[in-house]
Design an enzyme around this catalytic site. Structure first.
Site, PDB file in Angstrom:
ATOM      1  N   TYR A   1      55.398 -63.626 -25.487  1.00  0.00           N
ATOM      2  CA  TYR A   1      55.459 -62.660 -26.598  1.00  0.00           C
ATOM      3  C   TYR A   1      56.887 -62.506 -27.125  1.00  0.00           C
ATOM      4  O   TYR A   1      57.159 -62.732 -28.304  1.00  0.00           O
ATOM      5  CB  TYR A   1      54.915 -61.324 -26.083  1.00  0.00           C
ATOM      6  CG  TYR A   1      54.939 -60.177 -27.045  1.00  0.00           C
ATOM      7  CD1 TYR A   1      55.317 -58.910 -26.625  1.00  0.00           C
ATOM      8  CD2 TYR A   1      54.567 -60.325 -28.385  1.00  0.00           C
ATOM      9  CE1 TYR A   1      55.321 -57.822 -27.492  1.00  0.00           C
ATOM     10  CE2 TYR A   1      54.566 -59.252 -29.266  1.00  0.00           C
ATOM     11  CZ  TYR A   1      54.946 -58.006 -28.816  1.00  0.00           C
ATOM     12  OH  TYR A   1      54.968 -56.937 -29.680  1.00  0.00           O
TER      13      TYR A   1
ATOM     14  N   PHE B   1      63.408 -65.424 -20.270  1.00  0.00           N
ATOM     15  CA  PHE B   1      62.285 -64.507 -20.507  1.00  0.00           C
ATOM     16  C   PHE B   1      61.184 -64.677 -19.471  1.00  0.00           C
ATOM     17  O   PHE B   1      60.305 -63.843 -19.349  1.00  0.00           O
ATOM     18  CB  PHE B   1      61.641 -64.791 -21.881  1.00  0.00           C
ATOM     19  CG  PHE B   1      62.476 -64.411 -23.057  1.00  0.00           C
ATOM     20  CD1 PHE B   1      62.964 -65.377 -23.937  1.00  0.00           C
ATOM     21  CD2 PHE B   1      62.769 -63.085 -23.314  1.00  0.00           C
ATOM     22  CE1 PHE B   1      63.721 -65.028 -25.049  1.00  0.00           C
ATOM     23  CE2 PHE B   1      63.525 -62.722 -24.419  1.00  0.00           C
ATOM     24  CZ  PHE B   1      63.999 -63.693 -25.283  1.00  0.00           C
TER      25      PHE B   1
ATOM     26  N   SER C   1      64.379 -54.428 -18.207  1.00  0.00           N
ATOM     27  CA  SER C   1      63.390 -53.468 -18.699  1.00  0.00           C
ATOM     28  C   SER C   1      63.848 -52.047 -18.442  1.00  0.00           C
ATOM     29  O   SER C   1      64.589 -51.782 -17.500  1.00  0.00           O
ATOM     30  CB  SER C   1      62.062 -53.730 -17.971  1.00  0.00           C
ATOM     31  OG  SER C   1      61.182 -52.644 -18.166  1.00  0.00           O
TER      32      SER C   1
ATOM     33  N   TYR D   1      57.122 -54.743 -10.394  1.00  0.00           N
ATOM     34  CA  TYR D   1      57.637 -55.348 -11.636  1.00  0.00           C
ATOM     35  C   TYR D   1      59.017 -54.771 -11.931  1.00  0.00           C
ATOM     36  O   TYR D   1      59.992 -55.510 -12.070  1.00  0.00           O
ATOM     37  CB  TYR D   1      56.687 -55.086 -12.816  1.00  0.00           C
ATOM     38  CG  TYR D   1      57.372 -55.296 -14.131  1.00  0.00           C
ATOM     39  CD1 TYR D   1      57.809 -54.222 -14.898  1.00  0.00           C
ATOM     40  CD2 TYR D   1      57.637 -56.580 -14.593  1.00  0.00           C
ATOM     41  CE1 TYR D   1      58.479 -54.416 -16.091  1.00  0.00           C
ATOM     42  CE2 TYR D   1      58.311 -56.783 -15.791  1.00  0.00           C
ATOM     43  CZ  TYR D   1      58.728 -55.696 -16.527  1.00  0.00           C
ATOM     44  OH  TYR D   1      59.406 -55.887 -17.699  1.00  0.00           O
TER      45      TYR D   1
ATOM     46  N   LYS E   1      63.047 -56.459 -11.606  1.00  0.00           N
ATOM     47  CA  LYS E   1      64.095 -56.458 -12.640  1.00  0.00           C
ATOM     48  C   LYS E   1      65.374 -55.816 -12.098  1.00  0.00           C
ATOM     49  O   LYS E   1      66.477 -56.275 -12.357  1.00  0.00           O
ATOM     50  CB  LYS E   1      63.609 -55.705 -13.889  1.00  0.00           C
ATOM     51  CG  LYS E   1      62.464 -56.391 -14.619  1.00  0.00           C
ATOM     52  CD  LYS E   1      62.874 -57.755 -15.143  1.00  0.00           C
ATOM     53  CE  LYS E   1      61.765 -58.422 -15.935  1.00  0.00           C
ATOM     54  NZ  LYS E   1      62.185 -59.769 -16.431  1.00  0.00           N
TER      55      LYS E   1
ATOM     56  N   SER F   1      41.317 -45.110 -23.627  1.00  0.00           N
ATOM     57  CA  SER F   1      41.500 -44.030 -22.644  1.00  0.00           C
ATOM     58  C   SER F   1      42.955 -43.574 -22.741  1.00  0.00           C
ATOM     59  O   SER F   1      43.878 -44.389 -22.588  1.00  0.00           O
ATOM     60  CB  SER F   1      41.244 -44.547 -21.219  1.00  0.00           C
ATOM     61  OG  SER F   1      39.911 -44.972 -21.093  1.00  0.00           O
TER      62      SER F   1
ATOM     63  N   ARG G   1      57.075 -42.644 -25.480  1.00  0.00           N
ATOM     64  CA  ARG G   1      57.809 -43.879 -25.250  1.00  0.00           C
ATOM     65  C   ARG G   1      58.608 -44.284 -26.482  1.00  0.00           C
ATOM     66  O   ARG G   1      58.326 -43.814 -27.594  1.00  0.00           O
ATOM     67  CB  ARG G   1      56.830 -45.019 -24.921  1.00  0.00           C
ATOM     68  CG  ARG G   1      56.043 -44.817 -23.636  1.00  0.00           C
ATOM     69  CD  ARG G   1      56.888 -44.925 -22.401  1.00  0.00           C
ATOM     70  NE  ARG G   1      56.119 -44.831 -21.159  1.00  0.00           N
ATOM     71  CZ  ARG G   1      55.760 -43.710 -20.551  1.00  0.00           C
ATOM     72  NH1 ARG G   1      56.112 -42.541 -21.106  1.00  0.00           N
ATOM     73  NH2 ARG G   1      55.077 -43.724 -19.428  1.00  0.00           N
TER      74      ARG G   1
ATOM     75  N   GLY H   1      51.976 -44.010 -11.493  1.00  0.00           N
ATOM     76  CA  GLY H   1      53.268 -44.668 -11.785  1.00  0.00           C
ATOM     77  C   GLY H   1      53.812 -44.341 -13.154  1.00  0.00           C
ATOM     78  O   GLY H   1      54.972 -44.623 -13.458  1.00  0.00           O
TER      79      GLY H   1
HETATM   80  C1  WQD Z   1      52.677 -46.602 -22.949  1.00  0.00           C
HETATM   81  C2  WQD Z   1      52.057 -45.219 -22.962  1.00  0.00           C
HETATM   82  C3  WQD Z   1      50.652 -44.793 -21.057  1.00  0.00           C
HETATM   83  C4  WQD Z   1      47.613 -47.773 -22.123  1.00  0.00           C
HETATM   84  C5  WQD Z   1      55.274 -50.896 -19.590  1.00  0.00           C
HETATM   85  C6  WQD Z   1      56.338 -51.494 -18.714  1.00  0.00           C
HETATM   86  C7  WQD Z   1      57.542 -51.819 -19.555  1.00  0.00           C
HETATM   87  C8  WQD Z   1      57.124 -52.739 -20.663  1.00  0.00           C
HETATM   88  C9  WQD Z   1      56.037 -52.086 -21.499  1.00  0.00           C
HETATM   89  C10 WQD Z   1      57.479 -55.031 -20.083  1.00  0.00           C
HETATM   90  C11 WQD Z   1      52.061 -44.549 -21.597  1.00  0.00           C
HETATM   91  C12 WQD Z   1      49.832 -44.797 -22.344  1.00  0.00           C
HETATM   92  C13 WQD Z   1      48.746 -46.980 -22.124  1.00  0.00           C
HETATM   93  C14 WQD Z   1      46.344 -47.184 -22.289  1.00  0.00           C
HETATM   94  C15 WQD Z   1      47.393 -45.031 -22.464  1.00  0.00           C
HETATM   95  N1  WQD Z   1      56.668 -53.961 -20.144  1.00  0.00           N
HETATM   96  N2  WQD Z   1      48.637 -45.636 -22.301  1.00  0.00           N
HETATM   97  N3  WQD Z   1      46.278 -45.825 -22.460  1.00  0.00           N
HETATM   98  O1  WQD Z   1      53.910 -48.204 -19.207  1.00  0.00           O
HETATM   99  O2  WQD Z   1      55.527 -47.397 -21.019  1.00  0.00           O
HETATM  100  O3  WQD Z   1      55.759 -49.689 -20.126  1.00  0.00           O
HETATM  101  O4  WQD Z   1      54.967 -51.798 -20.612  1.00  0.00           O
HETATM  102  O5  WQD Z   1      58.581 -55.178 -20.452  1.00  0.00           O
HETATM  103  O6  WQD Z   1      58.501 -52.432 -18.736  1.00  0.00           O
HETATM  104  O7  WQD Z   1      56.720 -50.526 -17.775  1.00  0.00           O
HETATM  105  O8  WQD Z   1      53.828 -49.151 -21.560  1.00  0.00           O
HETATM  106  O9  WQD Z   1      52.046 -49.529 -23.202  1.00  0.00           O
HETATM  107  O10 WQD Z   1      51.449 -49.468 -20.721  1.00  0.00           O
HETATM  108  O11 WQD Z   1      52.062 -47.347 -21.891  1.00  0.00           O
HETATM  109  O12 WQD Z   1      47.320 -43.797 -22.618  1.00  0.00           O
HETATM  110  O13 WQD Z   1      45.272 -47.846 -22.281  1.00  0.00           O
HETATM  111  O14 WQD Z   1      50.682 -45.334 -23.333  1.00  0.00           O
HETATM  112  O15 WQD Z   1      50.226 -43.746 -20.185  1.00  0.00           O
HETATM  113  O16 WQD Z   1      52.265 -43.166 -21.791  1.00  0.00           O
HETATM  114  P1  WQD Z   1      54.730 -48.490 -20.421  1.00  0.00           P
HETATM  115  P2  WQD Z   1      52.277 -48.950 -21.837  1.00  0.00           P
END
Ligand code: WQD
Length: 340
Positions: free
Chosen positions: A12, A81, A125, A150, A154, A217, A232, A296
């Site tokens: 990506y 990457f 990250s 993960y 890093k 969800s 975020r 987490g």
């Molecule tokens: C974002 C928000 C979830 C899915 C992770 C890695 C980070 C990077 C990006 C690689 C949170 C909420 C999510 C869903 C939801 N990866 N959510 N329903 O966890 O912030 O970061 O991915 O580089 O390093 O840690 O990203 O998109 O999973 O979640 O409510 O089906 O969306 O709880 O608040 P995250 P995410």
């Protein structure tokens, strides 16, 4: 023109960075094992830029292959990457994650050293901050307390790079801490195409919008945030890719240094903000249900990226609307492609 070796070039972030570097006039040598990407991405990069990549299929753990690549090409800078990146997967597969995300970097660094190539951009990250001590997060914030293998992988590599630089300050190293990369190239030819059901928010929303998935969800609405859902720092993948062009320019110009930069927009958006923005800009509905928190997860995580602005002359310019529009455009094109 300078030659850039890109590991994970079909992924990506890798594919979008290839596009921006080719557009900037660099030559690319690419490596990918297609563990989380597809060969067709090479054709898409050519379709967007009109340029080819000198491509090698294989794994970063293959020391002989890596050495062959460095012997056959005069590489000026490396961007690494290649890594597994699913937080959830990493909890159930720690050994695979540490082998793929840490051992492979050691193989790369050893090969670079043996071939006297000492300019590296490493994709790290925001997860290295664990539960951030403050927001917006600056690069001098405490790191550690990571909540999954993960993020810990890093963190470990960042420590290895610090030790490497201390041992030999002829290295030029740039560590990019990504916040939440989302969206797709405006052409819709490349984008985030995770295998199986997406773990991340934006690709999941896109698949609900295209009716490939029934509803989203929302993992918890009882966080200490304005609307209770997780906040975020979402950054458009093209803005993120352009930061790597700036990083390459800096390493090719500078001599000797280890630099760390947060790559984010400095703005935090909640899950409900994302749903509302996505529905508005694309005139679609994204049905959702509030469910329990995901293990987490943290409440708030967004960047102070002023250091990158100052030292790289870079800042994110694309908006949340651009992210939602481009993500949906890519998701719809993918449906058409899968049917053909
Ligand atoms: C974002 C928000 C979830 C899915 C992770 C890695 C980070 C990077 C990006 C690689 C949170 C909420 C999510 C869903 C939801 N990866 N959510 N329903 O966890 O912030 O970061 O991915 O580089 O390093 O840690 O990203 O998109 O999973 O979640 O409510 O089906 O969306 O709880 O608040 P995250 P995410």
């Amino acid at each position: 023109m300078e030659k850039i070796f890109i590991t994970g070039c079909c992924g990506y972030i890798g594919s979008h960075t290839c596009v921006e570097l080719l557009n900037a006039g660099y030559e690319i040598i690419g490596l990918d094992n297609f563990s989380n990407s597809k060969p067709i991405v090479l054709d898409k990069i050519k379709e967007i830029t009109g340029k080819d990549i000198k491509f090698y299929e294989g794994d970063m753990l293959d020391k002989e292959l890596l050495n062959k690549i460095f012997i056959e090409n005069e590489i000026d800078c490396v961007i690494d990457f290649a890594a597994f990146k699913s937080v959830g997967d990493s909890v159930s597969k720690p050994i695979e994650y540490y082998i793929n995300n840490v051992s492979s970097v050691l193989t790369l660094l050893e090969t670079m050293k043996n071939n006297k190539v000492k300019k590296l951009i490493f994709s790290s990250s925001a997860t290295v901050y664990g539960t951030p001590e403050k927001v917006p997060i600056t690069e001098d914030c405490r790191i550690g307390g990571t909540t999954n293998p993960y993020g810990t992988s890093k963190l470990y590599v960042e420590g290895i790079l610090q030790d490497l630089y201390k041992s030999d300050n002829e290295w030029d190293i740039c560590i990019f801490r990504y916040f939440n990369p989302v969206g797709a190239h405006p052409s819709g030819l490349i984008g985030e195409d995770p295998n199986g059901v997406p773990a991340n928010l934006m690709p999941y929303i896109a698949k609900v919008a295209t009716k490939e998935l029934e509803y989203l969800s929302v993992f918890g609405a009882d966080y200490d945030t304005p609307d209770g859902t997780g906040v975020r720092d979402y950054i458009h993948i093209v803005d993120l890719a352009k930061a790597h062009v700036k990083g390459v320019e800096k390493l090719l110009k500078e001599s000797n240094g280890l630099f760390i930069y947060n790559l984010g927009t400095g703005k935090g958006y909640s899950v409900l903000d994302m749903i509302n923005a996505f529905e508005k800009v694309n005139s679609v509905k994204v049905p959702y249900k509030i469910t329990a928190r995901r293990a987490g997860d943290i409440a708030k995580c967004y960047a102070d990226s002023s250091l990158a602005s100052k030292e790289l002359n870079w800042c994110a310019t694309l908006t949340l609307e651009d992210m939602c529009k481009d993500a949906y455009n890519y998701a719809r094109k993918e449906i058409v492609n899968e049917k053909n």
